[in-house]
Scaffold this motif. Structure first.
Motif, mmCIF file in Angstrom:
data_model
loop_
_atom_site.group_PDB
_atom_site.id
_atom_site.type_symbol
_atom_site.label_atom_id
_atom_site.label_comp_id
_atom_site.label_asym_id
_atom_site.label_seq_id
_atom_site.Cartn_x
_atom_site.Cartn_y
_atom_site.Cartn_z
ATOM 1 N N VAL A 83 1.170 7.287 1.304
ATOM 2 C CA VAL A 83 0.486 8.578 1.186
ATOM 3 C C VAL A 83 -0.968 8.402 0.762
ATOM 4 O O VAL A 83 -1.861 9.022 1.313
ATOM 5 C CB VAL A 83 1.240 9.491 0.179
ATOM 6 C CG1 VAL A 83 0.496 10.798 -0.028
ATOM 7 C CG2 VAL A 83 2.657 9.744 0.653
ATOM 8 N N ASP A 84 -1.183 7.541 -0.227
ATOM 9 C CA ASP A 84 -2.532 7.314 -0.751
ATOM 10 C C ASP A 84 -2.833 5.830 -0.663
ATOM 11 O O ASP A 84 -2.370 5.034 -1.478
ATOM 12 C CB ASP A 84 -2.621 7.800 -2.205
ATOM 13 C CG ASP A 84 -4.017 7.678 -2.787
ATOM 14 O OD1 ASP A 84 -4.881 7.024 -2.159
ATOM 15 O OD2 ASP A 84 -4.244 8.220 -3.878
ATOM 16 N N ARG A 107 -5.163 4.062 -1.463
ATOM 17 C CA ARG A 107 -5.847 3.421 -2.593
ATOM 18 C C ARG A 107 -4.865 2.921 -3.640
ATOM 19 O O ARG A 107 -5.196 2.072 -4.455
ATOM 20 C CB ARG A 107 -6.823 4.409 -3.247
ATOM 21 C CG ARG A 107 -7.935 4.874 -2.320
ATOM 22 C CD ARG A 107 -8.695 6.013 -2.932
ATOM 23 N NE ARG A 107 -7.777 7.149 -3.093
ATOM 24 C CZ ARG A 107 -8.000 8.224 -3.826
ATOM 25 N NH1 ARG A 107 -9.131 8.330 -4.491
ATOM 26 N NH2 ARG A 107 -7.130 9.201 -3.904
ATOM 27 N N VAL A 108 -3.639 3.445 -3.615
ATOM 28 C CA VAL A 108 -2.627 3.101 -4.609
ATOM 29 C C VAL A 108 -1.768 1.954 -4.100
ATOM 30 O O VAL A 108 -1.364 1.937 -2.935
ATOM 31 C CB VAL A 108 -1.739 4.335 -4.931
ATOM 32 C CG1 VAL A 108 -0.613 3.972 -5.880
ATOM 33 C CG2 VAL A 108 -2.581 5.460 -5.486
ATOM 34 N N GLN A 148 0.841 -1.190 0.000
ATOM 35 C CA GLN A 148 0.000 0.000 0.000
ATOM 36 C C GLN A 148 0.878 1.242 0.000
ATOM 37 O O GLN A 148 1.887 1.307 0.704
ATOM 38 C CB GLN A 148 -0.882 -0.026 1.247
ATOM 39 C CG GLN A 148 -2.019 0.924 1.231
ATOM 40 C CD GLN A 148 -2.952 0.670 2.415
ATOM 41 O OE1 GLN A 148 -2.577 0.051 3.404
ATOM 42 N NE2 GLN A 148 -4.170 1.144 2.303
ATOM 43 N N ASP A 149 0.510 2.238 -0.801
ATOM 44 C CA ASP A 149 1.219 3.502 -0.821
ATOM 45 C C ASP A 149 1.018 4.191 0.530
ATOM 46 O O ASP A 149 -0.113 4.304 1.003
ATOM 47 C CB ASP A 149 0.671 4.382 -1.952
ATOM 48 C CG ASP A 149 1.464 5.656 -2.109
ATOM 49 O OD1 ASP A 149 2.088 5.816 -3.165
ATOM 50 O OD2 ASP A 149 1.461 6.500 -1.185
#
Length: 149
Positions: free
Chosen positions: A90-91, A93-94, A87-88
């Motif tokens: 910062v985001d 969802r990415v 998982q990213d």
């Protein structure tokens, strides 16, 4: 050394390098024939290797396929232990895709020169030629490091 002499030596080295590659061509194909990876999986793994990290979206764009197709490719690469999706930070969802050591080794086996020169080949060289080869290869390595840094 004149520029002409340098150019002649560079051309001669290029020809010798090509001829040496042809001598080992069949041996270099062996890992490709032995891999279980599809062409798309190899391409995806190579892209991740080159970028050090990627996203499924970037891979889909680079490969010219849909997000669903990339998802299937990554599922198989991850199941084979060649990539990891995280998982990213910062985001959330990415997803980030990186190559594992196993994935890096698979690509290295396919595209890199053999790690070791055949000992029987080196045994045919006299000591002076071996010294020259060591000196020249060391200089080539240093130049490659300067070029890529």
């Amino acid at each position: 050394m004149t520029d002409q002499t340098r150019d002649q030596l560079v051309a001669e080295l290029a020809d010798l390098h090509r001829l040496l590659g042809e001598e080992f061509f069949a041996a270099r194909l062996r890992p490709l024939l032995e891999t279980d990876l599809t062409v798309q999986q190899l391409r995806a793994l190579a892209l991740v290797q080159v970028d050090r990290e990627s996203t499924p979206q970037r891979l889909a764009e680079a490969l010219g396929v849909s997000a669903g197709t990339v998802s299937g490719i990554l599922d198989r690469l991850t199941a084979a232990g060649m990539t990891v999706r995280t998982q990213d930070p910062v985001d959330g969802r990415v997803r980030r895709v990186t190559s594992t050591e196993k994935g890096s080794e698979a690509i290295r086996r396919l595209v890199a020169h053999d790690e070791d020169l055949p000992p029987d080949l080196l045994a045919l060289l006299d000591v002076e030629d071996l010294r020259a080869l060591v000196r020249g290869t060391g200089a080539l390595l240093e130049a490659a490091r300067r070029l890529t840094s």
